[in-house]
Design a protein around this motif. Structure first.
Motif, PDB file in Angstrom:
ATOM      1  N   LYS A 149       0.845  -1.196   0.000  1.00 18.80           N
ATOM      2  CA  LYS A 149       0.000   0.000   0.000  1.00 18.80           C
ATOM      3  C   LYS A 149       0.877   1.241   0.000  1.00 18.80           C
ATOM      4  CE  LYS A 149      -4.080  -1.758   2.205  1.00 18.80           C
ATOM      5  NZ  LYS A 149      -5.356  -1.170   2.477  1.00 18.80           N
ATOM      6  N   ASN A 150       0.338   2.327  -0.530  1.00 21.64           N
ATOM      7  CA  ASN A 150       1.086   3.579  -0.472  1.00 21.64           C
ATOM      8  C   ASN A 150       0.969   4.172   0.939  1.00 21.64           C
ATOM      9  OD1 ASN A 150      -1.273   5.263  -0.264  1.00 21.64           O
ATOM     10  ND2 ASN A 150      -1.518   5.133  -2.481  1.00 21.64           N
ATOM     11  N   LEU A 151       1.739   5.224   1.191  1.00 21.82           N
ATOM     12  CA  LEU A 151       1.801   5.829   2.517  1.00 21.82           C
ATOM     13  C   LEU A 151       0.433   6.306   2.996  1.00 21.82           C
ATOM     14  CD1 LEU A 151       3.461   6.854   4.939  1.00 21.82           C
ATOM     15  CD2 LEU A 151       3.922   8.935   3.617  1.00 21.82           C
ATOM     16  N   GLU A 152      -0.254   7.052   2.160  1.00 19.67           N
ATOM     17  CA  GLU A 152      -1.556   7.599   2.556  1.00 19.67           C
ATOM     18  C   GLU A 152      -2.557   6.499   2.882  1.00 19.67           C
ATOM     19  OE1 GLU A 152      -5.172  10.269   0.666  1.00 19.67           O
ATOM     20  OE2 GLU A 152      -3.186  10.428  -0.228  1.00 19.67           O
ATOM     21  N   ASP A 153      -2.642   5.473   2.026  1.00 20.61           N
ATOM     22  CA  ASP A 153      -3.587   4.380   2.271  1.00 20.61           C
ATOM     23  C   ASP A 153      -3.207   3.568   3.512  1.00 20.61           C
ATOM     24  OD1 ASP A 153      -5.095   5.124   0.116  1.00 20.61           O
ATOM     25  OD2 ASP A 153      -4.335   3.554  -1.224  1.00 20.61           O
ATOM     26  N   SER A 154      -1.915   3.410   3.757  1.00 24.71           N
ATOM     27  CA  SER A 154      -1.467   2.688   4.954  1.00 24.71           C
ATOM     28  C   SER A 154      -1.860   3.453   6.216  1.00 24.71           C
ATOM     29  CB  SER A 154       0.047   2.476   4.913  1.00 24.71           C
ATOM     30  OG  SER A 154       0.392   1.626   3.837  1.00 24.71           O
ATOM     31  N   ARG A 155      -1.678   4.769   6.197  1.00 21.08           N
ATOM     32  CA  ARG A 155      -2.079   5.589   7.346  1.00 21.08           C
ATOM     33  C   ARG A 155      -3.590   5.524   7.551  1.00 21.08           C
ATOM     34  NH1 ARG A 155       1.982  10.661   6.167  1.00 21.08           N
ATOM     35  NH2 ARG A 155       3.738   9.820   7.363  1.00 21.08           N
ATOM     36  N   LYS A 156      -4.352   5.601   6.459  1.00 22.67           N
ATOM     37  CA  LYS A 156      -5.813   5.532   6.570  1.00 22.67           C
ATOM     38  C   LYS A 156      -6.249   4.181   7.139  1.00 22.67           C
ATOM     39  CE  LYS A 156      -7.049   8.728   2.843  1.00 22.67           C
ATOM     40  NZ  LYS A 156      -7.600   8.807   1.469  1.00 22.67           N
ATOM     41  N   GLU A 157      -5.622   3.107   6.693  1.00 23.60           N
ATOM     42  CA  GLU A 157      -5.995   1.780   7.198  1.00 23.60           C
ATOM     43  C   GLU A 157      -5.719   1.679   8.694  1.00 23.60           C
ATOM     44  OE1 GLU A 157      -5.005  -2.949   6.690  1.00 23.60           O
ATOM     45  OE2 GLU A 157      -4.717  -1.646   4.973  1.00 23.60           O
ATOM     46  N   PHE A 158      -4.562   2.162   9.116  1.00 18.83           N
ATOM     47  CA  PHE A 158      -4.234   2.135  10.539  1.00 18.83           C
ATOM     48  C   PHE A 158      -5.269   2.933  11.330  1.00 18.83           C
ATOM     49  CE2 PHE A 158      -2.398   3.645  14.426  1.00 18.83           C
ATOM     50  CZ  PHE A 158      -1.692   2.559  14.903  1.00 18.83           C
ATOM     51  N   ASP A 159      -5.537   4.154  10.879  1.00 18.35           N
ATOM     52  CA  ASP A 159      -6.466   5.030  11.596  1.00 18.35           C
ATOM     53  C   ASP A 159      -7.883   4.449  11.624  1.00 18.35           C
ATOM     54  OD1 ASP A 159      -4.319   6.721  12.004  1.00 18.35           O
ATOM     55  OD2 ASP A 159      -4.873   8.097  10.382  1.00 18.35           O
ATOM     56  N   ARG A 160      -8.324   3.834  10.522  1.00 14.08           N
ATOM     57  CA  ARG A 160      -9.647   3.192  10.493  1.00 14.08           C
ATOM     58  C   ARG A 160      -9.715   2.061  11.515  1.00 14.08           C
ATOM     59  NH1 ARG A 160      -9.241   3.263   4.916  1.00 14.08           N
ATOM     60  NH2 ARG A 160      -8.612   1.077   4.923  1.00 14.08           N
ATOM     61  N   THR A 161      -8.644   1.305  11.626  1.00 15.95           N
ATOM     62  CA  THR A 161      -8.608   0.197  12.575  1.00 15.95           C
ATOM     63  C   THR A 161      -8.724   0.712  14.006  1.00 15.95           C
ATOM     64  OG1 THR A 161      -7.272  -1.116  11.055  1.00 15.95           O
ATOM     65  CG2 THR A 161      -7.246  -1.771  13.379  1.00 15.95           C
ATOM     66  N   VAL A 162      -7.968   1.754  14.324  1.00 17.48           N
ATOM     67  CA  VAL A 162      -8.026   2.340  15.668  1.00 17.48           C
ATOM     68  C   VAL A 162      -9.432   2.868  15.943  1.00 17.48           C
ATOM     69  CG1 VAL A 162      -7.190   4.244  17.114  1.00 17.48           C
ATOM     70  CG2 VAL A 162      -5.567   2.834  15.834  1.00 17.48           C
ATOM     71  N   GLU A 163     -10.011   3.558  14.977  1.00 11.16           N
ATOM     72  CA  GLU A 163     -11.362   4.101  15.169  1.00 11.16           C
ATOM     73  C   GLU A 163     -12.393   2.981  15.322  1.00 11.16           C
ATOM     74  OE1 GLU A 163     -12.223   7.207  15.942  1.00 11.16           O
ATOM     75  OE2 GLU A 163     -10.040   7.457  15.945  1.00 11.16           O
ATOM     76  N   TYR A 164     -12.229   1.898  14.599  1.00  9.54           N
ATOM     77  CA  TYR A 164     -13.141   0.756  14.726  1.00  9.54           C
ATOM     78  C   TYR A 164     -13.059   0.179  16.140  1.00  9.54           C
ATOM     79  CZ  TYR A 164     -15.261  -3.815  14.171  1.00  9.54           C
ATOM     80  OH  TYR A 164     -16.043  -4.920  14.344  1.00  9.54           O
ATOM     81  N   ILE A 165     -11.831   0.012  16.655  1.00  4.92           N
ATOM     82  CA  ILE A 165     -11.667  -0.523  18.012  1.00  4.92           C
ATOM     83  C   ILE A 165     -12.302   0.423  19.023  1.00  4.92           C
ATOM     84  CG2 ILE A 165      -9.984  -1.121  19.806  1.00  4.92           C
ATOM     85  CD1 ILE A 165      -8.075  -1.994  17.495  1.00  4.92           C
ATOM     86  N   ARG A 166     -12.016   1.708  18.892  1.00  8.17           N
ATOM     87  CA  ARG A 166     -12.591   2.689  19.819  1.00  8.17           C
ATOM     88  C   ARG A 166     -14.118   2.718  19.721  1.00  8.17           C
ATOM     89  NH1 ARG A 166      -7.961   7.287  18.871  1.00  8.17           N
ATOM     90  NH2 ARG A 166      -6.529   6.508  20.471  1.00  8.17           N
ATOM     91  N   GLY A 167     -14.643   2.636  18.510  1.00  6.81           N
ATOM     92  CA  GLY A 167     -16.098   2.608  18.326  1.00  6.81           C
ATOM     93  C   GLY A 167     -16.725   1.381  18.956  1.00  6.81           C
TER      94      GLY A 167
END
Length: 173
Positions: A149-167
């Motif tokens: 994955k490119n940098l932007e998509d990798s960051r988005k995937e990480f952040d989505r995962t964290v938000e999913y856990i928090r949600g």
């Protein structure tokens, strides 16, 4: 993959001079390792001998196997998959010990985790998220090299995962 097989077949059917020229042009399209900015180079020294058993990180003293990225870099005019680390090449005894540890941890639904209170589980997962966020850039870099994955998509995937856990935690509360 099928695409790689077709490419290999097509290159094999070329005459040797065309093969060499095509391979050289293809290799030239990829960067050399030294051309990758230092902040994006894989760090192959971490975690290569660690494994989790009985709730503890342990160090494997036996053989390891290489983990290579699907991303190729140019080396001496040829393309080479990039070494991004090693993982323990565990033996049967260690595998059975891990299975035994997992069985004991579950204990037919009576183990430590399955019997923890909801609030204690939430606290444990919140602690995990805090630790995960602390190593965000390292995980993002691994996503880039392991998945391509490119940098932007990798960051988005990480952040989505964290938000999913928090949600999920908030929904549980």
């Amino acid at each position: 993959t099928l695409k790689e097989s077709k490419l290999q077949w097509a290159v094999a059917r070329m005459n040797p001079n065309t093969q060499t020229a095509t391979s050289a042009r293809l290799a030239a399209a990829f960067p050399a390792a030294a051309e990758v900015p230092p902040e994006f180079r894989p760090d192959t020294g971490h975690y290569q001998r660690l494994y989790l058993m009985d709730g503890q990180l342990r160090s494997w003293e036996g053989p390891v196997t290489e983990v290579n990225s699907p991303i190729c870099l140019r080396e001496d005019g040829k393309l080479r998959r990039t070494l991004i680390g090693h993982v323990p090449l565990m033996d049967e005894a260690t595998g059975l010990a891990a299975l035994g540890a997992a069985t004991r941890a579950w204990d037919n639904g009576q183990g430590h985790w399955p019997t923890l209170s909801v609030s204690a589980r939430i606290e444990a997962v919140e602690d995990f998220v805090t630790r995960m966020v602390a190593v965000r850039e390292e995980v993002v870099k691994l996503l880039m090299w392991e998945v391509g994955k490119n940098l932007e998509d990798s960051r988005k995937e990480f952040d989505r995962t964290v938000e999913y856990i928090r949600g999920t935690i908030e929904a549980l509360k």
